[in-house]
Write a protein that holds these residues in place. Sequence first.
Motif, PDB file in Angstrom:
ATOM      1  N   ILE A 100       0.851  -1.190   0.000  1.00 11.87           N
ATOM      2  CA  ILE A 100       0.000   0.000   0.000  1.00 11.87           C
ATOM      3  C   ILE A 100       0.885   1.237   0.000  1.00 11.87           C
ATOM      4  O   ILE A 100       1.827   1.344   0.790  1.00 11.87           O
ATOM      5  CB  ILE A 100      -0.965   0.004   1.197  1.00 11.87           C
ATOM      6  N   ALA A 101       0.561   2.160  -0.902  1.00  7.65           N
ATOM      7  CA  ALA A 101       1.292   3.427  -1.012  1.00  7.65           C
ATOM      8  C   ALA A 101       0.315   4.574  -0.770  1.00  7.65           C
ATOM      9  O   ALA A 101      -0.880   4.451  -1.009  1.00  7.65           O
ATOM     10  CB  ALA A 101       1.922   3.560  -2.393  1.00  7.65           C
ATOM     11  N   GLY A 106       0.915  16.826  -5.683  1.00  7.94           N
ATOM     12  CA  GLY A 106       2.227  17.446  -5.632  1.00  7.94           C
ATOM     13  C   GLY A 106       3.303  16.633  -4.937  1.00  7.94           C
ATOM     14  O   GLY A 106       4.433  17.088  -4.808  1.00  7.94           O
ATOM     15  N   LEU A 107       2.959  15.429  -4.484  1.00 10.19           N
ATOM     16  CA  LEU A 107       3.934  14.587  -3.782  1.00 10.19           C
ATOM     17  C   LEU A 107       4.069  13.238  -4.482  1.00 10.19           C
ATOM     18  O   LEU A 107       3.101  12.713  -5.027  1.00 10.19           O
ATOM     19  CB  LEU A 107       3.495  14.357  -2.333  1.00 10.19           C
ATOM     20  N   LEU A 135       5.103  11.156   7.547  1.00  8.01           N
ATOM     21  CA  LEU A 135       4.050  11.344   6.538  1.00  8.01           C
ATOM     22  C   LEU A 135       3.356  12.696   6.671  1.00  8.01           C
ATOM     23  O   LEU A 135       2.301  12.912   6.079  1.00  8.01           O
ATOM     24  CB  LEU A 135       3.032  10.200   6.637  1.00  8.01           C
ATOM     25  N   LYS A 136       3.948  13.596   7.428  1.00  2.11           N
ATOM     26  CA  LYS A 136       3.352  14.916   7.638  1.00  2.11           C
ATOM     27  C   LYS A 136       3.011  15.616   6.316  1.00  2.11           C
ATOM     28  O   LYS A 136       1.917  16.174   6.189  1.00  2.11           O
ATOM     29  CB  LYS A 136       4.273  15.791   8.492  1.00  2.11           C
ATOM     30  N   PRO A 137       3.894  15.592   5.307  1.00  3.51           N
ATOM     31  CA  PRO A 137       3.535  16.276   4.058  1.00  3.51           C
ATOM     32  C   PRO A 137       2.244  15.749   3.416  1.00  3.51           C
ATOM     33  O   PRO A 137       1.514  16.509   2.792  1.00  3.51           O
ATOM     34  CB  PRO A 137       4.738  16.013   3.146  1.00  3.51           C
ATOM     35  N   LYS A 141      -2.236  17.767   3.903  1.00  2.00           N
ATOM     36  CA  LYS A 141      -2.979  18.176   2.709  1.00  2.00           C
ATOM     37  C   LYS A 141      -4.458  17.941   3.010  1.00  2.00           C
ATOM     38  O   LYS A 141      -4.812  17.257   3.965  1.00  2.00           O
ATOM     39  CB  LYS A 141      -2.558  17.327   1.502  1.00  2.00           C
ATOM     40  N   GLU A 142      -5.329  18.488   2.196  1.00  2.00           N
ATOM     41  CA  GLU A 142      -6.768  18.302   2.406  1.00  2.00           C
ATOM     42  C   GLU A 142      -7.195  16.850   2.221  1.00  2.00           C
ATOM     43  O   GLU A 142      -8.070  16.362   2.926  1.00  2.00           O
ATOM     44  CB  GLU A 142      -7.568  19.196   1.446  1.00  2.00           C
TER      45      GLU A 142
END
Length: 176
Positions: A100-101, A106-107, A135-137, A141-142
Amino acid sequence: MKKIIFALSLVLMTTACTKIIDKLTTFQFKREAAFTIPATATLGIPISLNSSEVTTAYESEFNNNNSNVDRIEYIKLVGLNLSIVSPANGNFNFLKSVEIAISSDGLADKVIASRTDLENDGLNELELTVSEEDLKPYLTKEKFSLKIEAVTDEVTTQDYDLKTEATFEAKAETSN
């Protein structure tokens, strides 16, 4: 001797306070996603599927834990379970491996959980091995999506509806 006892006491108190502060500034939250693995007669070839978008609701989650996005140091995945919703009597015997990814606008996609060399144990729930990456980035995100890549080792004659339940841990900075 009194100096040594005082120094040891000071070290123990500092360590205890640090652990208490860490507990007060660390919290967990869960998110779910769903997939359907279609019936297939193809074995050994990866099947790639996307979940529907998952709303992070990070602002309310952080507010509920007396924090905000600017104070979050990291968010990591601490557990990911994969379970069969239907068929009711289904099990994971048809799977050889699963990965699982996570993806977000944008990432780059990042693998966050996997399990390989699955045995035919008749299980209808799997605990996957998770990565320890920040995994903060993705979670600030929304929305994010999960992508599943599954390799089957048995023919399936019906679709399998699956659910993931991911448990994330967030660590916030202490207020000054």
